[in-house]
Design a protein around this motif. Sequence first.
Motif, PDB file in Angstrom:
ATOM      1  N   PRO A  85       0.968  -1.176  -0.344  1.00  0.00           N
ATOM      2  CA  PRO A  85      -0.195  -0.395  -0.233  1.00  0.00           C
ATOM      3  C   PRO A  85       0.700   0.922   0.367  1.00  0.00           C
ATOM      4  N   PHE A  86       1.975   1.502  -1.095  1.00  0.00           N
ATOM      5  CA  PHE A  86       2.836   2.607  -1.274  1.00  0.00           C
ATOM      6  C   PHE A  86       2.546   3.149  -2.538  1.00  0.00           C
ATOM      7  N   LEU A  87       2.780   4.819  -2.015  1.00  0.00           N
ATOM      8  CA  LEU A  87       2.628   5.661  -2.889  1.00  0.00           C
ATOM      9  C   LEU A  87       4.398   6.339  -3.077  1.00  0.00           C
ATOM     10  N   ILE A  88       4.886   5.569  -4.240  1.00  0.00           N
ATOM     11  CA  ILE A  88       6.435   6.267  -4.678  1.00  0.00           C
ATOM     12  C   ILE A  88       6.563   7.884  -5.062  1.00  0.00           C
ATOM     13  N   SER A  89       6.632   8.496  -4.839  1.00  0.00           N
ATOM     14  CA  SER A  89       7.065  10.062  -5.446  1.00  0.00           C
ATOM     15  C   SER A  89       8.507  10.197  -5.804  1.00  0.00           C
ATOM     16  N   ILE A  90       8.497  10.658  -6.968  1.00  0.00           N
ATOM     17  CA  ILE A  90       9.737  10.815  -7.617  1.00  0.00           C
ATOM     18  C   ILE A  90       9.784  12.212  -8.399  1.00  0.00           C
ATOM     19  N   PRO A  91      10.184  13.437  -7.938  1.00  0.00           N
ATOM     20  CA  PRO A  91       9.751  14.454  -8.060  1.00  0.00           C
ATOM     21  C   PRO A  91      11.195  15.233  -9.064  1.00  0.00           C
ATOM     22  N   HIS A  92      12.369  14.466  -8.842  1.00  0.00           N
ATOM     23  CA  HIS A  92      13.612  14.803 -10.023  1.00  0.00           C
ATOM     24  C   HIS A  92      14.174  14.326 -10.389  1.00  0.00           C
ATOM     25  N   GLY A  93      13.500  12.629 -10.198  1.00  0.00           N
ATOM     26  CA  GLY A  93      14.325  11.827 -11.532  1.00  0.00           C
ATOM     27  C   GLY A  93      14.210  12.397 -13.345  1.00  0.00           C
ATOM     28  N   GLY A  94      13.480  14.008 -13.559  1.00  0.00           N
ATOM     29  CA  GLY A  94      13.443  14.475 -14.850  1.00  0.00           C
ATOM     30  C   GLY A  94      14.630  14.964 -15.334  1.00  0.00           C
ATOM     31  N   THR A  95      14.549  14.347 -16.651  1.00  0.00           N
ATOM     32  CA  THR A  95      15.805  15.786 -17.337  1.00  0.00           C
ATOM     33  C   THR A  95      15.398  16.785 -18.382  1.00  0.00           C
ATOM     34  N   HIS A 129      -1.742   3.507   2.397  1.00  0.00           N
ATOM     35  CA  HIS A 129      -1.450   3.324   3.697  1.00  0.00           C
ATOM     36  C   HIS A 129       0.141   4.591   3.929  1.00  0.00           C
ATOM     37  N   ILE A 130       1.191   4.394   2.927  1.00  0.00           N
ATOM     38  CA  ILE A 130       2.200   4.796   3.781  1.00  0.00           C
ATOM     39  C   ILE A 130       2.422   5.792   2.328  1.00  0.00           C
ATOM     40  N   ALA A 131       3.001   7.050   1.969  1.00  0.00           N
ATOM     41  CA  ALA A 131       3.922   7.133   0.856  1.00  0.00           C
ATOM     42  C   ALA A 131       5.485   7.601   1.117  1.00  0.00           C
ATOM     43  N   PHE A 132       5.780   7.255  -0.003  1.00  0.00           N
ATOM     44  CA  PHE A 132       7.589   7.633   0.151  1.00  0.00           C
ATOM     45  C   PHE A 132       8.112   9.029  -1.033  1.00  0.00           C
ATOM     46  N   ASP A 133       8.626   9.721   0.108  1.00  0.00           N
ATOM     47  CA  ASP A 133       9.258  10.547  -1.395  1.00  0.00           C
ATOM     48  C   ASP A 133      10.886  10.403  -1.904  1.00  0.00           C
ATOM     49  N   CYS A 134      11.001  10.013  -3.303  1.00  0.00           N
ATOM     50  CA  CYS A 134      12.163   9.278  -3.121  1.00  0.00           C
ATOM     51  C   CYS A 134      13.107  10.578  -4.174  1.00  0.00           C
ATOM     52  N   HIS A 135      13.840  10.553  -3.525  1.00  0.00           N
ATOM     53  CA  HIS A 135      15.446  11.291  -3.912  1.00  0.00           C
ATOM     54  C   HIS A 135      16.479  10.632  -4.320  1.00  0.00           C
ATOM     55  N   PRO A 176      18.753  12.064 -11.850  1.00  0.00           N
ATOM     56  CA  PRO A 176      18.026  10.623 -13.186  1.00  0.00           C
ATOM     57  C   PRO A 176      18.028   9.534 -12.701  1.00  0.00           C
ATOM     58  N   ALA A 177      18.391   9.113 -11.854  1.00  0.00           N
ATOM     59  CA  ALA A 177      18.905   7.256 -11.517  1.00  0.00           C
ATOM     60  C   ALA A 177      17.688   6.927 -10.864  1.00  0.00           C
ATOM     61  N   THR A 178      17.140   7.977 -10.628  1.00  0.00           N
ATOM     62  CA  THR A 178      15.517   7.499  -9.213  1.00  0.00           C
ATOM     63  C   THR A 178      14.686   7.125 -10.164  1.00  0.00           C
ATOM     64  N   LYS A 179      14.450   7.509 -11.211  1.00  0.00           N
ATOM     65  CA  LYS A 179      13.079   7.332 -12.071  1.00  0.00           C
ATOM     66  C   LYS A 179      13.146   5.492 -11.857  1.00  0.00           C
TER      67      LYS A 179
END
Length: 267
Positions: free
Chosen positions: A4-14, A127-133, A37-40
Amino acid sequence: MKYPFLISIPHGGTEIPEEVAGRFALLPEEISWYCDPATKILFDFGHRVESSIDTPISRMVIDLNRPPLPLPPRDPDGIIKVRTVDGRQVYLPGRLPDMDLIHQLMLKWYFPYHQRIDELIDHYPIHIAFDCHSMLPYGSTEQSDAGKCRPLICLGNYGDEAGKAKPGSLTTCPPGWIALLADIFREEFKGKDEVAMNVPFSGGFISNAHYWRKGIPWIQIEINRKLYEIQDIHARQPVTREDQVLELREKIWRILTRFWDKIADNK
Protein backbone atom coordinates in the motif's frame (compact mmCIF):
# COMPACT_ATOMS: atom_id res chain seq x y z
CA MET A 1 0.11 -8.74 -3.58
CA LYS A 2 0.62 -5.01 -3.93
CA TYR A 3 2.08 -3.04 -1.07
CA PRO A 4 0.00 0.00 0.00
CA PHE A 5 2.72 2.45 -1.03
CA LEU A 6 2.68 5.67 -3.01
CA ILE A 7 6.09 6.29 -4.56
CA SER A 8 6.83 9.90 -5.54
CA ILE A 9 9.91 10.65 -7.69
CA PRO A 10 9.88 14.42 -8.29
CA HIS A 11 13.50 15.01 -9.37
CA GLY A 12 14.15 12.17 -11.81
CA GLY A 13 13.35 14.10 -14.97
CA THR A 14 15.92 15.78 -17.22
CA GLU A 15 13.79 17.25 -20.02
CA ILE A 16 13.94 20.94 -20.89
CA PRO A 17 10.63 22.09 -22.43
CA GLU A 18 10.52 24.28 -25.49
CA GLU A 19 9.32 27.28 -23.45
CA VAL A 20 12.69 27.62 -21.73
CA ALA A 21 15.02 26.11 -24.33
CA GLY A 22 18.02 28.32 -25.04
CA ARG A 23 17.80 30.19 -21.75
CA PHE A 24 20.16 28.02 -19.69
CA ALA A 25 23.74 28.82 -18.78
CA LEU A 26 24.17 25.13 -17.86
CA LEU A 27 25.06 22.46 -20.40
CA PRO A 28 22.67 19.49 -20.83
CA GLU A 29 25.02 17.14 -18.95
CA GLU A 30 25.27 19.68 -16.13
CA ILE A 31 21.50 19.88 -15.90
CA SER A 32 21.44 16.11 -15.44
CA TRP A 33 24.10 16.41 -12.74
CA TYR A 34 21.90 18.74 -10.71
CA CYS A 35 18.92 16.39 -11.04
CA ASP A 36 18.36 12.81 -9.79
CA PRO A 37 18.14 10.97 -13.14
CA ALA A 38 18.78 7.48 -11.74
CA THR A 39 15.92 7.74 -9.25
CA LYS A 40 13.36 6.91 -11.95
CA ILE A 41 14.94 3.46 -12.16
CA LEU A 42 16.10 3.19 -8.56
CA PHE A 43 12.58 3.58 -7.17
CA ASP A 44 10.63 1.99 -10.03
CA PHE A 45 8.89 -0.84 -8.21
CA GLY A 46 6.35 -1.34 -10.98
CA HIS A 47 3.16 -3.20 -10.13
CA ARG A 48 4.50 -4.21 -6.74
CA VAL A 49 3.11 -0.98 -5.25
CA GLU A 50 -0.38 0.51 -5.37
CA SER A 51 0.71 3.69 -7.14
CA SER A 52 3.63 5.83 -8.18
CA ILE A 53 4.26 9.20 -9.79
CA ASP A 54 7.23 10.80 -11.50
CA THR A 55 7.85 13.54 -14.05
CA PRO A 56 9.90 13.99 -17.24
CA ILE A 57 10.68 17.64 -16.44
CA SER A 58 13.99 18.73 -14.96
CA ARG A 59 14.02 20.21 -11.48
CA MET A 60 16.20 22.97 -12.94
CA VAL A 61 13.13 24.10 -14.89
CA ILE A 62 10.65 23.81 -12.03
CA ASP A 63 11.20 22.14 -8.67
CA LEU A 64 8.13 20.15 -7.66
CA ASN A 65 9.46 19.70 -4.12
CA ARG A 66 9.44 23.41 -3.27
CA PRO A 67 6.55 25.56 -2.06
CA PRO A 68 4.91 27.70 -4.78
CA LEU A 69 6.19 30.84 -3.05
CA PRO A 70 8.54 32.69 -2.86
CA LEU A 71 9.42 33.18 -6.48
CA PRO A 72 12.82 34.29 -7.79
CA PRO A 73 14.97 36.12 -7.13
CA ARG A 74 13.97 35.99 -3.45
CA ASP A 75 14.73 32.26 -3.14
CA PRO A 76 17.60 31.23 -5.46
CA ASP A 77 16.95 27.51 -4.75
CA GLY A 78 13.17 27.70 -4.83
CA ILE A 79 10.54 26.53 -7.28
CA ILE A 80 12.41 28.35 -10.08
CA LYS A 81 16.18 28.01 -9.72
CA VAL A 82 18.42 31.04 -9.95
CA ARG A 83 21.62 29.40 -8.70
CA THR A 84 22.74 25.80 -8.32
CA VAL A 85 23.60 24.29 -4.94
CA ASP A 86 27.25 25.14 -5.60
CA GLY A 87 26.59 28.73 -6.62
CA ARG A 88 26.50 28.59 -10.42
CA GLN A 89 24.03 30.70 -12.37
CA VAL A 90 21.28 28.57 -13.91
CA TYR A 91 20.17 31.02 -16.61
CA LEU A 92 22.00 33.20 -19.08
CA PRO A 93 22.05 36.93 -18.23
CA GLY A 94 18.62 38.46 -18.77
CA ARG A 95 17.01 35.07 -19.53
CA LEU A 96 15.46 34.18 -16.18
CA PRO A 97 11.77 33.35 -16.80
CA ASP A 98 9.41 36.27 -16.23
CA MET A 99 6.16 36.02 -14.29
CA ASP A 100 4.07 35.01 -17.30
CA LEU A 101 6.42 32.13 -18.14
CA ILE A 102 6.66 31.04 -14.50
CA HIS A 103 2.87 30.95 -14.38
CA GLN A 104 2.78 28.77 -17.51
CA LEU A 105 5.32 26.36 -16.08
CA MET A 106 3.45 26.06 -12.79
CA LEU A 107 0.12 25.41 -14.53
CA LYS A 108 1.64 22.83 -16.86
CA TRP A 109 3.94 20.94 -14.48
CA TYR A 110 3.75 21.97 -10.84
CA PHE A 111 0.09 21.99 -9.90
CA PRO A 112 -0.80 18.85 -11.92
CA TYR A 113 1.87 16.86 -10.05
CA HIS A 114 0.45 17.81 -6.68
CA GLN A 115 -3.13 17.30 -7.82
CA ARG A 116 -2.22 13.84 -9.07
CA ILE A 117 -0.76 12.89 -5.69
CA ASP A 118 -4.07 13.78 -4.05
CA GLU A 119 -5.97 11.79 -6.66
CA LEU A 120 -3.79 8.72 -6.14
CA ILE A 121 -4.29 8.85 -2.39
CA ASP A 122 -8.05 9.24 -2.88
CA HIS A 123 -8.40 6.38 -5.37
CA TYR A 124 -5.96 3.73 -4.14
CA PRO A 125 -5.53 2.03 -0.75
CA ILE A 126 -2.44 4.03 0.18
CA HIS A 127 -1.25 3.60 3.77
CA ILE A 128 2.15 5.29 3.45
CA ALA A 129 3.94 7.46 0.89
CA PHE A 130 7.65 7.75 0.13
CA ASP A 131 9.17 10.80 -1.53
CA CYS A 132 12.27 9.43 -3.21
CA HIS A 133 15.51 11.27 -3.97
CA SER A 134 19.25 10.96 -4.35
CA MET A 135 21.95 13.18 -2.87
CA LEU A 136 25.53 14.06 -3.67
CA PRO A 137 28.13 12.45 -1.36
CA TYR A 138 29.05 15.82 0.17
CA GLY A 139 27.33 19.08 1.03
CA SER A 140 27.63 21.73 -1.68
CA THR A 141 28.77 25.27 -1.02
CA GLU A 142 25.30 26.79 -0.67
CA GLN A 143 23.91 24.03 1.56
CA SER A 144 23.85 23.85 5.34
CA ASP A 145 26.26 20.88 5.39
CA ALA A 146 28.74 22.39 2.94
CA GLY A 147 31.87 20.29 2.60
CA LYS A 148 30.68 17.54 4.93
CA CYS A 149 30.47 13.89 3.95
CA ARG A 150 26.94 12.54 3.87
CA PRO A 151 25.60 9.19 5.07
CA LEU A 152 24.61 6.50 2.60
CA ILE A 153 20.95 6.92 3.51
CA CYS A 154 18.99 9.84 4.93
CA LEU A 155 15.38 9.39 6.02
CA GLY A 156 13.21 12.42 6.73
CA ASN A 157 9.95 13.01 8.62
CA TYR A 158 10.46 16.67 9.62
CA GLY A 159 11.63 15.56 13.05
CA ASP A 160 14.93 15.54 14.90
CA GLU A 161 17.82 13.10 14.60
CA ALA A 162 15.80 10.50 16.51
CA GLY A 163 12.72 10.99 14.32
CA LYS A 164 10.81 12.75 17.09
CA ALA A 165 8.88 15.98 16.66
CA LYS A 166 10.72 19.22 17.26
CA PRO A 167 9.18 21.70 19.71
CA GLY A 168 6.08 23.28 18.22
CA SER A 169 5.94 21.04 15.16
CA LEU A 170 4.68 17.68 13.95
CA THR A 171 6.33 14.82 12.10
CA THR A 172 5.03 13.42 8.81
CA CYS A 173 5.09 9.87 10.17
CA PRO A 174 5.21 8.34 13.68
CA PRO A 175 8.72 8.46 15.19
CA GLY A 176 8.62 4.70 15.75
CA TRP A 177 8.02 4.11 12.05
CA ILE A 178 10.99 6.06 10.77
CA ALA A 179 13.20 4.60 13.52
CA LEU A 180 12.19 1.09 12.46
CA LEU A 181 12.91 1.86 8.82
CA ALA A 182 16.30 3.31 9.78
CA ASP A 183 17.15 0.16 11.75
CA ILE A 184 16.34 -2.07 8.79
CA PHE A 185 18.44 0.12 6.47
CA ARG A 186 21.31 -0.18 8.96
CA GLU A 187 21.02 -3.95 8.94
CA GLU A 188 21.25 -3.99 5.15
CA PHE A 189 24.05 -1.41 4.91
CA LYS A 190 26.06 -2.78 7.84
CA GLY A 191 26.73 0.46 9.66
CA LYS A 192 25.00 2.63 12.23
CA ASP A 193 26.61 5.82 10.98
CA GLU A 194 25.63 5.12 7.38
CA VAL A 195 21.93 5.82 8.00
CA ALA A 196 20.71 9.15 9.37
CA MET A 197 17.32 10.58 10.24
CA ASN A 198 16.53 14.18 9.24
CA VAL A 199 20.19 15.09 8.66
CA PRO A 200 21.10 16.59 6.25
CA PHE A 201 17.52 16.52 4.86
CA SER A 202 14.36 16.31 6.93
CA GLY A 203 11.83 16.42 4.11
CA GLY A 204 10.59 18.77 1.43
CA PHE A 205 7.38 20.43 0.42
CA ILE A 206 5.80 17.29 -1.03
CA SER A 207 5.88 15.16 2.10
CA ASN A 208 4.94 18.05 4.37
CA ALA A 209 2.12 19.48 2.28
CA HIS A 210 0.46 16.20 1.42
CA TYR A 211 0.72 14.86 4.95
CA TRP A 212 -1.19 17.92 6.09
CA ARG A 213 -3.70 17.64 3.24
CA LYS A 214 -4.50 13.93 3.47
CA GLY A 215 -3.08 12.61 6.74
CA ILE A 216 -1.24 9.74 5.04
CA PRO A 217 2.21 9.20 6.63
CA TRP A 218 5.15 10.30 4.49
CA ILE A 219 8.86 9.51 4.67
CA GLN A 220 11.45 11.16 2.45
CA ILE A 221 14.24 8.83 1.31
CA GLU A 222 17.62 10.16 0.15
CA ILE A 223 20.12 7.72 -1.37
CA ASN A 224 23.79 8.70 -1.63
CA ARG A 225 24.81 8.81 -5.28
CA LYS A 226 28.21 7.28 -4.55
CA LEU A 227 26.38 3.94 -4.19
CA TYR A 228 25.82 3.83 -7.95
CA GLU A 229 27.76 6.66 -9.61
CA ILE A 230 31.34 7.23 -10.57
CA GLN A 231 31.75 10.78 -9.36
CA ASP A 232 33.08 13.25 -11.91
CA ILE A 233 32.74 16.37 -9.80
CA HIS A 234 34.74 18.76 -11.98
CA ALA A 235 32.89 17.81 -15.16
CA ARG A 236 29.55 17.77 -13.30
CA GLN A 237 28.44 14.83 -15.34
CA PRO A 238 26.85 11.73 -13.79
CA VAL A 239 28.41 8.42 -14.78
CA THR A 240 25.90 5.83 -13.65
CA ARG A 241 26.70 2.17 -13.05
CA GLU A 242 23.47 0.62 -14.26
CA ASP A 243 24.09 -2.74 -12.62
CA GLN A 244 24.56 -1.05 -9.26
CA VAL A 245 21.29 0.85 -9.69
CA LEU A 246 19.34 -2.35 -10.32
CA GLU A 247 20.99 -4.18 -7.44
CA LEU A 248 20.35 -1.24 -5.12
CA ARG A 249 16.72 -1.05 -6.19
CA GLU A 250 16.10 -4.61 -5.07
CA LYS A 251 17.84 -3.96 -1.77
CA ILE A 252 15.67 -0.89 -1.14
CA TRP A 253 12.57 -2.88 -2.05
CA ARG A 254 13.55 -5.61 0.38
CA ILE A 255 13.99 -2.99 3.12
CA LEU A 256 10.66 -1.28 2.46
CA THR A 257 8.71 -4.53 2.45
CA ARG A 258 10.42 -5.78 5.63
CA PHE A 259 9.54 -2.47 7.25
CA TRP A 260 5.90 -2.58 6.21
CA ASP A 261 5.45 -6.21 7.10
CA LYS A 262 6.57 -5.39 10.64
CA ILE A 263 4.26 -2.39 10.83
CA ALA A 264 1.31 -4.46 9.58
CA ASP A 265 2.04 -7.24 12.08
CA ASN A 266 1.88 -4.75 14.97
CA LYS A 267 -1.40 -3.15 13.95
